[in-house]
Motif scaffolding. Structure first.
Motif, PDB file in Angstrom:
ATOM      1  N   ASN A   2       0.828  -1.203   0.000  1.00 60.80           N
ATOM      2  CA  ASN A   2       0.000   0.000   0.000  1.00 60.80           C
ATOM      3  C   ASN A   2       0.858   1.247   0.000  1.00 60.80           C
ATOM      4  O   ASN A   2       1.966   1.254   0.530  1.00 60.80           O
ATOM      5  CB  ASN A   2      -0.898   0.021   1.228  1.00 60.80           C
ATOM      6  N   MET A   3       0.289   2.273  -0.539  1.00 60.37           N
ATOM      7  CA  MET A   3       0.988   3.555  -0.563  1.00 60.37           C
ATOM      8  C   MET A   3       1.108   4.103   0.870  1.00 60.37           C
ATOM      9  O   MET A   3       2.160   4.616   1.255  1.00 60.37           O
ATOM     10  CB  MET A   3       0.207   4.532  -1.451  1.00 60.37           C
ATOM     11  N   LEU A   4       0.009   3.957   1.633  1.00 64.18           N
ATOM     12  CA  LEU A   4       0.024   4.492   2.998  1.00 64.18           C
ATOM     13  C   LEU A   4      -0.271   3.378   4.015  1.00 64.18           C
ATOM     14  O   LEU A   4      -1.126   2.528   3.753  1.00 64.18           O
ATOM     15  CB  LEU A   4      -1.027   5.588   3.156  1.00 64.18           C
ATOM     16  N   ASP A   5       0.451   3.395   5.117  1.00 65.92           N
ATOM     17  CA  ASP A   5       0.153   2.475   6.217  1.00 65.92           C
ATOM     18  C   ASP A   5      -0.263   3.291   7.436  1.00 65.92           C
ATOM     19  O   ASP A   5       0.145   4.441   7.604  1.00 65.92           O
ATOM     20  CB  ASP A   5       1.391   1.636   6.565  1.00 65.92           C
ATOM     21  N   TRP A   6      -1.087   2.684   8.258  1.00 67.26           N
ATOM     22  CA  TRP A   6      -1.550   3.360   9.481  1.00 67.26           C
ATOM     23  C   TRP A   6      -0.410   3.418  10.466  1.00 67.26           C
ATOM     24  O   TRP A   6       0.265   2.421  10.707  1.00 67.26           O
ATOM     25  CB  TRP A   6      -2.754   2.580  10.050  1.00 67.26           C
ATOM     26  N   ASN A   7      -0.190   4.565  11.032  1.00 62.68           N
ATOM     27  CA  ASN A   7       0.844   4.715  12.058  1.00 62.68           C
ATOM     28  C   ASN A   7       0.195   5.270  13.325  1.00 62.68           C
ATOM     29  O   ASN A   7      -0.186   6.438  13.377  1.00 62.68           O
ATOM     30  CB  ASN A   7       1.935   5.666  11.544  1.00 62.68           C
TER      31      ASN A   7
END
Lengths: 143, 609
Positions: A2-7
C-alpha cells in the motif's frame, strides 16, 4: 504494497471509533493510488468516489452527532469543513459522469485530483482539526 | 425537239432546183442542136422532139427522185443523230445538275432546258418564261448582282460568269453557277443570249460547313481558357527515327549522356502559332514576339519535361501529360500541365496542338491545404500526446505525494521509497517512449519502405491508446500480417484520422456501446483495411461530401474539414489505392449495431521471396 500504512503514533486520536473510520479513509486513498498506477477505467474510479461519498456521509454524521452531544465549541467551523468536503465530491462525481468530452478531464486526472485532495485532508483535517476535539471527547468518556 | 432551221431548208431546196435548172438548161441547149445535126427531115425532127420531151421528163424525174431521196435519207440520219445527241444532252444535264437556256432578245422569249425547270423547282406550265420571270426566282440578296452582271455583259458585249442563289417555289435555297455568251447579228447587235446554269448546292454546302467548322475551330482556339501552342515536331520525329535505325534501345540513357543533343532537339521544335489566352497568360502583346523569344518562357524543369515528351514519343504512347514550370514576361512563375496527343503518322508531327493549363493558383491552394492539414494533425497529435502523458504524470505526482506524506507520517520505509521510485522511473520511460513514437510519426518519410500492416496498427493504436481506455472505447482487432510498400507514417496519419473520427462520434453514444472494429485482410493483390464503429453511421445527406476539402460537421469542436480530404489524397495519390465509406448494420455479441464502415484498399506488391 500500500501507498500508505496506518501509524498509531502519528495518526491515532486515541478514540477507537474515529480511528477505525480514519483507517477506512486510508484504505480508500490506497485504492485511489492503485487505480492511478493501474490506469483504471472510469467506472472503477467512479466506484471509489462513490465509496468515498458514502464513507464521508457516515463518518461526518458520527462526528456531528458527538459534537451535538458534547456541545463542541468549534463545531460550526468543523462542520463547515465537512460540508465543503461533501460538496467537492458530489461536484467531482458530476464531472466524472459527464465525461471528458464536456469537462476536458480524464478519469485519471480526476483520480489524481481526489488523491491530492485526500492527502491534504489527511494532513490538515484528520491530523489537525480532529485533534482539537480529542480532549473534549476523552473528557466525556469516549474511547 | 428542234429540227434544221429555215436557212438549211432553203439551201437544200435551192440546191435541188439549181440542179434541175442546170440539167434542163443543158438539155434544151444541147439536145435540140444535137437533133438538128443528126436529122434534117422536119417530120423526123418533130417526132424525135416528142420522144426527147418524154425522155427529158423521165430523166429529170429520176434525177429529182434521187436528189429528194438523198436529201430525205440524209435528213432522217441527221434527225436520228440529233435525237441521240439530244438524249445524251438531257441525261447529261440531269447527271451534271446543269441546264442551259436561250434568251431571244428580239421577242423576249426565254427557252429553258428540262433540267433548269427541275433546278428551279417549277413545272414548265407554271413558269412565265421571260427574263423578269427568271429574276423573280433569284435570291433577293443576289437579284441586283445578277441583273447587273447580265446588263453589263450586254452593254460590254462580253460573256459573264456569276455565282448566285435561287429560291425554289418550296422555299429551299440552291446555289448555282451561271455563265453566258451572246450572239450577234450582221450589224453586230446582240440578238440572243445563251447560258448554262450549274447546280453547285452540294459543293457549296460542304464548303459552308467546312468554313463554319474552321470558324468554330478558330474561335475555340482563341476563346479557350487553356493556352494552346501549335508546335512542329517533325525534326524530332525524324531524329528519333534515325536513332531507332542506329539501333539505340534506351533513349533515356542515350539522352542523359548526350545533353547537347537533347538541347538541339529541344531547339528544333518550332512554335507555329499560339492562341489569344497564351498572350494573356504570359503577359505578352504580340504573338510573333512571343514565338521568337519563346525560350524565355521556359522554367527550370523545362528540359526534363521535354525529355519526358521525347520518351513518350519514343515509346509510342497515345498521350503526354506532365507538370511544367514557365515564366511570364513580367517574371512571374507559372505552374502548368502540358499535354498533347501523340500523333500516329509522321505527317501529323508537323503540327501538334499542345495545351498548357495554368494550375498556379490550384497548386498554391493545394499547398496551403497541405500545410493546414499538417497543422491540424499536429494539433490532434499534441492533444494525443497530452492524453498519453496524463497517466504517467499522474503516477509521478501520486508517487511524489506518497513519499512526502509517508515522510510526514513517519511511515517512509525503504520499500516504500523503492515502490514510488520505480513507479516514477517506469512512468518517465513511458513518457519518453511516447514522445519517441510521436517524433517518429512526424518524421517525414523520404523513401518508400516495405512495412507490415499489423505493425502499423500497433503504432497507430499506441498513439491513441490512452484516450480509448479512458473513454470506454473498445477496439476489436482482426489483423492479418501483410506487408506493403509505401510511406508508413502517411498510412498512420490516415488511420489516426479515421479512428479519431470514430472516437468523436462514439463519445456521443452510451458508454457501453462504444466499439471500433479494425480488420485487415488480403484479397487477391490488395490489402483491404476496414475501420467500423458503432456510432450509428453517417447521415445520408452528407455521406457523399465527407471526403471534400473543408467539409466538416465539427466547426464548434475545431474541425477543419481536412482530415478525411487528406486521408483520401494520401490513399489515392500517394498509395494508389481507394477509400470509400458506407453505413452498415451488424450484430456483435448478440446485439445489433449501426455504424460507418471505412474501407481502404491498397495494392500489395509481390513478395520479394
Amino acid at each position: 504494497m500500500n501507498m500508505l500504512d496506518w501509524n498509531d503514533d502519528k495518526m491515532s486520536l486515541g478514540i477507537k471509533l474515529i480511528d477505525e473510520q480514519h483507517k477506512e479513509l486510508l484504505n480508500i486513498i490506497n485504492l485511489l493510488a492503485n487505480s492511478i498506477t493501474n490506469n483504471s477505467q472510469k467506472k472503477d474510479i467512479l466506484t471509489i468516489v462513490d465509496k468515498l461519498i458514502d464513507y464521508a456521509d457516515y463518518h461526518f454524521d458520527v462526528e456531528k452527532e458527538l459534537f451535538d452531544k458534547f456541545n463542541y465549541e468549534e463545531k460550526d467551523h468543523h462542520i463547515n469543513e465537512h460540508n465543503s468536503f461533501a460538496k467537492k465530491f458530489s461536484d467531482l462525481k458530476v464531472e466524472i459522469i459527464h465525461d471528458e468530452y464536456y469537462t476536458n478531464k480524464s478519469p485519471i486526472d480526476i483520480a489524481e485530483e481526489v488523491f491530492n485532495f485526500l492527502i491534504d485532508w489527511l494532513l490538515n483535517h484528520i491530523l489537525y482539526e480532529d485533534r482539537k476535539f480529542v480532549d473534549l471527547f476523552k473528557e466525556k468518556g469516549i474511547e | 425537239m428542234e429540227i434544221h432551221n429555215n436557212t438549211f431548208i432553203n439551201k437544200q431546196s435551192f440546191k435541188i432546183t439549181l440542179i434541175y435548172f442546170i440539167i434542163s438548161f443543158l438539155w434544151i441547149l444541147f439536145s435540140d442542136k444535137f437533133v438538128n445535126i443528126i436529122f434534117d427531115n422536119s417530120n423526123t425532127i418533130s417526132y424525135i422532139q416528142t420522144i426527147k420531151g418524154w425522155l427529158f421528163i423521165t430523166i429529170t424525174s429520176i434525177i429529182l427522185y434521187f436528189l429528194i431521196n438523198k436529201y430525205i435519207q440524209k435528213e432522217l440520219k441527221n434527225n436520228q443523230a440529233l435525237e441521240k445527241a439530244n438524249l445524251l444532252l438531257v441525261e447529261g444535264q440531269k447527271i451534271a445538275n446543269m441546264g442551259n437556256w436561250e434568251l431571244d432578245l428580239i421577242n423576249n422569249n426565254l427557252i429553258w432546258s428540262d433540267q433548269i425547270y427541275v433546278l428551279f423547282g417549277v413545272k414548265p406550265q407554271e413558269f412565265k418564261a421571260t427574263y423578269e420571270g427568271f429574276l423573280s426566282y433569284v435570291h433577293p440578296e443576289d437579284r441586283q448582282k445578277v441583273n447587273d452582271a447580265y446588263t453589263n455583259s450586254l452593254k460590254e458585249e462580253k460573256p459573264y460568269f456569276i455565282e448566285h442563289r435561287i429560291i425554289q417555289k418550296n422555299g429551299s435555297v440552291k446555289y448555282v453557277e451561271e455563265s453566258c455568251i451572246h450572239k450577234f447579228n450582221e450589224e453586230n447587235e446582240v440578238v440572243k443570249s445563251i447560258g448554262v446554269v450549274h447546280d453547285i448546292t452540294n459543293k457549296r454546302l460542304i464548303e459552308i460547313e467546312k468554313n463554319n467548322q474552321l470558324h468554330i475551330n478558330e474561335r475555340l482556339f482563341n476563346n479557350l481558357e487553356i493556352s494552346i501552342w501549335n508546335e512542329d515536331f517533325s525534326i524530332v520525329f525524324k531524329e528519333l527515327q534515325k536513332l531507332k535505325l542506329e539501333g539505340i534501345k534506351d533513349l533515356n540513357t542515350y539522352l542523359e549522356s548526350n545533353s547537347d543533343y537533347l538541347s538541339y532537339l529541344a531547339h528544333s521544335i518550332k512554335v507555329l502559332s499560339v492562341n489569344q489566352i497564351t498572350l494573356d497568360m504570359f503577359h505578352v502583346k504580340d504573338e510573333k514576339d512571343f514565338i521568337t523569344s519563346i525560350s524565355k518562357s521556359f522554367g527550370d524543369n523545362s528540359l526534363d519535361v521535354f525529355k519526358d515528351e521525347l520518351l513518350a514519343i519514343w515509346d509510342k504512347k497515345d498521350y503526354f501529360r506532365a507538370e511544367a514550370d514557365f515564366i511570364t514576361l513580367n517574371n512571374k512563375k507559372l505552374k502548368a500541365i502540358v499535354s498533347f496527343s501523340i500523333p500516329k503518322i509522321e505527317e501529323d508531327f508537323k503540327s501538334i496542338p499542345v495545351s498548357i493549363l495554368d494550375i498556379t493558383e490550384i497548386k498554391e491552394k493545394e499547398e496551403l491545404i497541405l500545410y493546414q492539414s499538417k497543422m491540424a494533425s499536429m494539433g490532434e497529435m499534441i492533444d494525443n500526446i497530452a492524453h498519453q502523458w496524463r497517466q504517467p504524470l499522474s503516477i509521478i505526482s501520486t508517487s511524489a505525494s506518497g513519499i512526502k506524506i509517508n515522510n510526514e507520517l513517519d511511515t517512509l520505509t525503504s520499500e516504500k521509497i523503492d515502490l514510488c521510485m520505480s513507479h516514477i522511473n517506469d512512468s518517465t520511460q513511458h513518457l519518453s517512449q511516447t514522445i519517441d513514437d510521436f517524433r517518429n510519426f512526424f518524421k517525414p518519410n523520404k523513401i518508400k519502405k516495405e512495412f507490415y500492416i499489423n505493425g502499423t496498427f500497433e503504432k497507430t493504436l499506441n498513439l491513441l491508446a490512452s484516450q480509448f481506455n479512458a473513454k470506454n472505447i473498445q477496439i476489436i482487432k482482426n489483423i492479418d500480417e501483410i506487408s506493403i510498400i509505401g510511406f508508413e507514417n502517411e498510412l498512420i496519419q490516415v488511420l489516426v484520422n479515421l479512428i479519431n473520427n470514430s472516437r468523436d462520434e462514439l463519445l456521443k453514444k452510451d458508454a457501453n456501446e462504444r466499439y471500433i472494429f479494425i480488420s485487415s485482410t488480403k484479397v487477391n493483390n490488395e490489402v483491404c483495411i476496414c475501420i467500423k464503429d458503432t456510432a450509428g453511421g453517417i447521415n445520408k445527406n452528407i455521406i457523399n461530401k465527407i471526403f471534400d476539402a473543408r467539409f466538416t460537421t465539427k466547426e464548434d469542436a475545431g474541425g477543419t474539414g481536412i482530415g478525411l480530404y487528406m486521408s483520401k489524397k494520401i490513399v489515392v495519390e500517394h498509395m494508389k489505392g481507394t477509400i470509400e465509406v458506407n453505413n452498415e448494420d451488424f450484430i456483435y455479441k448478440e446485439k445489433s449495431y449501426a455504424g460507418a464502415n471505412f474501407k481502404i484498399k491498397l495494392p500489395v506488391f509481390k513478395d520479394k521471396s
